[in-house]
Design an enzyme around this catalytic site. Structure first.
Site, PDB file in Angstrom:
ATOM      1  N   HIS A 191     -19.535  68.268  10.353  1.00  0.00           N
ATOM      2  CA  HIS A 191     -20.037  67.040  10.043  1.00  0.00           C
ATOM      3  C   HIS A 191     -20.141  65.614  11.040  1.00  0.00           C
ATOM      4  O   HIS A 191     -18.871  65.523  11.698  1.00  0.00           O
ATOM      5  CB  HIS A 191     -18.898  66.525   8.768  1.00  0.00           C
ATOM      6  CG  HIS A 191     -20.168  65.517   7.736  1.00  0.00           C
ATOM      7  ND1 HIS A 191     -20.159  65.318   7.157  1.00  0.00           N
ATOM      8  CD2 HIS A 191     -19.596  64.560   8.241  1.00  0.00           C
ATOM      9  CE1 HIS A 191     -20.876  64.177   6.403  1.00  0.00           C
ATOM     10  NE2 HIS A 191     -20.270  63.589   7.108  1.00  0.00           N
ATOM     11  N   CYS A 192     -20.877  65.470  11.426  1.00  0.00           N
ATOM     12  CA  CYS A 192     -21.345  64.015  12.363  1.00  0.00           C
ATOM     13  C   CYS A 192     -21.409  63.068  11.301  1.00  0.00           C
ATOM     14  O   CYS A 192     -22.328  62.458  10.582  1.00  0.00           O
ATOM     15  CB  CYS A 192     -22.463  64.966  12.637  1.00  0.00           C
ATOM     16  SG  CYS A 192     -22.792  63.697  13.893  1.00  0.00           S
ATOM     17  N   VAL A 193     -20.218  61.589  11.501  1.00  0.00           N
ATOM     18  CA  VAL A 193     -20.554  60.396  10.843  1.00  0.00           C
ATOM     19  C   VAL A 193     -21.742  60.027  11.277  1.00  0.00           C
ATOM     20  O   VAL A 193     -21.958  58.773  10.764  1.00  0.00           O
ATOM     21  CB  VAL A 193     -19.543  60.015  11.020  1.00  0.00           C
ATOM     22  CG1 VAL A 193     -18.345  60.683  10.436  1.00  0.00           C
ATOM     23  CG2 VAL A 193     -18.618  59.738  12.114  1.00  0.00           C
ATOM     24  N   VAL A 235     -24.780  60.709   9.127  1.00  0.00           N
ATOM     25  CA  VAL A 235     -24.062  60.755   7.786  1.00  0.00           C
ATOM     26  C   VAL A 235     -24.612  62.296   6.994  1.00  0.00           C
ATOM     27  O   VAL A 235     -24.879  61.890   6.109  1.00  0.00           O
ATOM     28  CB  VAL A 235     -25.289  60.120   7.295  1.00  0.00           C
ATOM     29  CG1 VAL A 235     -24.481  59.134   6.096  1.00  0.00           C
ATOM     30  CG2 VAL A 235     -24.963  58.623   8.344  1.00  0.00           C
ATOM     31  N   ASN A 236     -24.299  63.554   7.379  1.00  0.00           N
ATOM     32  CA  ASN A 236     -25.239  64.233   7.157  1.00  0.00           C
ATOM     33  C   ASN A 236     -24.298  65.302   8.111  1.00  0.00           C
ATOM     34  O   ASN A 236     -23.432  65.140   9.381  1.00  0.00           O
ATOM     35  CB  ASN A 236     -26.152  65.135   7.544  1.00  0.00           C
ATOM     36  CG  ASN A 236     -26.856  66.098   6.766  1.00  0.00           C
ATOM     37  OD1 ASN A 236     -25.876  67.216   5.715  1.00  0.00           O
ATOM     38  ND2 ASN A 236     -28.105  65.850   6.865  1.00  0.00           N
TER      39      ASN A 236
END
Length: 301
Positions: A164-166, A169-170
């Site tokens: 999950h990559c902040v 946002v996904n």
């Protein structure tokens, strides 16, 4: 013990909620860096030089601005492709079918002796103990395919999840992993170009000569150079890691296949899109079960 467990669960929930709320801020941060960079490179330095400078200065400015805008378009295209593309979800009521050859290797319980093969296949497909590749997500309350993992931030299972990559946002998963790699690639090229193009102005900032720029322009140039240099170095390491993972048929979590990421049509390898043929035929874009290395097939991540 219950209180401790409840406290831990509550803290994890608060952490995940905070990360979800941070998402919109991260998008604004990315757009803010792009805006500051555009102002420093185009508006402040190389834009005016195209028409206001001599022939040599105009040629240098054009040599910077043309690739700058091309890379910027590809960067933003790739970025929003990662943000807006669903990484892949498990279909409702998904069930796996165990091959007949594998049924023979599954130990039978006393109630299953004398049962037909079809009933054995059904019971095998619903048993985690019988087949270690079939797992059940307690949080989603559904079975999940191999190489599918639950994301606590998104609150769902993601097919062939990488992480999950902040920043986007996904989750990065089966359907947007290529877009994520292209985002890293074009970000590295763009930030490197900006760093090199602003390097003479950054050096002039520390010289004792006459400075023609206003304090605001100097501050913007200095900030843009530092930000792009930092991003170039950090993205280079991250990009190198993912290139090594893809080249070694692995992702951050588990094994992957290079063609299943970029597709079979080489013309589409460097843009965040797939050919119509790949969309029709690639298992990674059509199914819920993905090939993995034999030595990783039985592992739980």
């Amino acid at each position: 013990m219950r209180m401790a467990g409840a406290t831990i669960a509550w803290n994890v929930f608060r952490f995940c909620t905070a990360l979800r709320a941070l998402g919109s801020v991260m998008i604004l941060a990315v757009l803010g860096v792009v805006g500051v960079t555009y102002y420093a490179v185009v508006v402040t330095h190389y834009g005016p030089a195209v028409f206001g400078g001599g022939l040599e200065e105009s040629a240098v400015a054009a040599a910077v601005l043309v690739p700058f805008h091309c890379l910027l378009v590809m960067l933003l295209w790739s970025y929003f492709s990662v943000v807006l593309t669903d990484p892949g979800s498990v279909p409702p009521n998904w069930r796996s079918v165990v091959d007949e050859e594998k049924v023979d290797a599954i130990p039978l319980t006393s109630s299953e002796f004398g049962s037909p093969v079809s009933s054995l296949k059904q019971s095998a497909s619903l048993s985690d103990l019988a087949n270690p590749m079939i797992r059940h997500c307690k949080r989603c309350n559904q079975f999940k395919p191999p190489r599918c993992h639950h994301c606590s931030i998104c609150g769902r299972c993601v097919l062939k999840m990488d992480h999950h990559c902040v920043w986007v946002v996904n989750c990065v998963g089966a359907l947007n992993y290529k877009f994520f790699l292209l985002f890293l690639f074009y970000t590295f090229l763009e930030t490197t170009l900006v760093t090199l193009s602003l390097l003479p102005h950054f050096i002039a900032f520390f010289n004792d000569g006459e400075i023609l720029e206003s304090p605001g322009m100097l501050a913007t140039t200095f900030l843009t150079f530092v930000l792009n240099l930092a991003f170039a170095l950090s993205v280079l390491g991250f990009l190198a890691m993912h290139i090594a993972l893809v080249a070694g048929n692995t992702t951050t979590i588990e094994a992957s296949c290079q063609l299943l990421v970029f597709g079979t049509d080489k013309r589409y390898w460097f843009i965040p899109a797939y050919s119509e043929e790949d969309l029709r035929k690639m298992p990674a874009l059509q199914g819920v079960v993905y090939p993995s290395k034999p030595d990783l097939d039985a592992q739980e991540f």
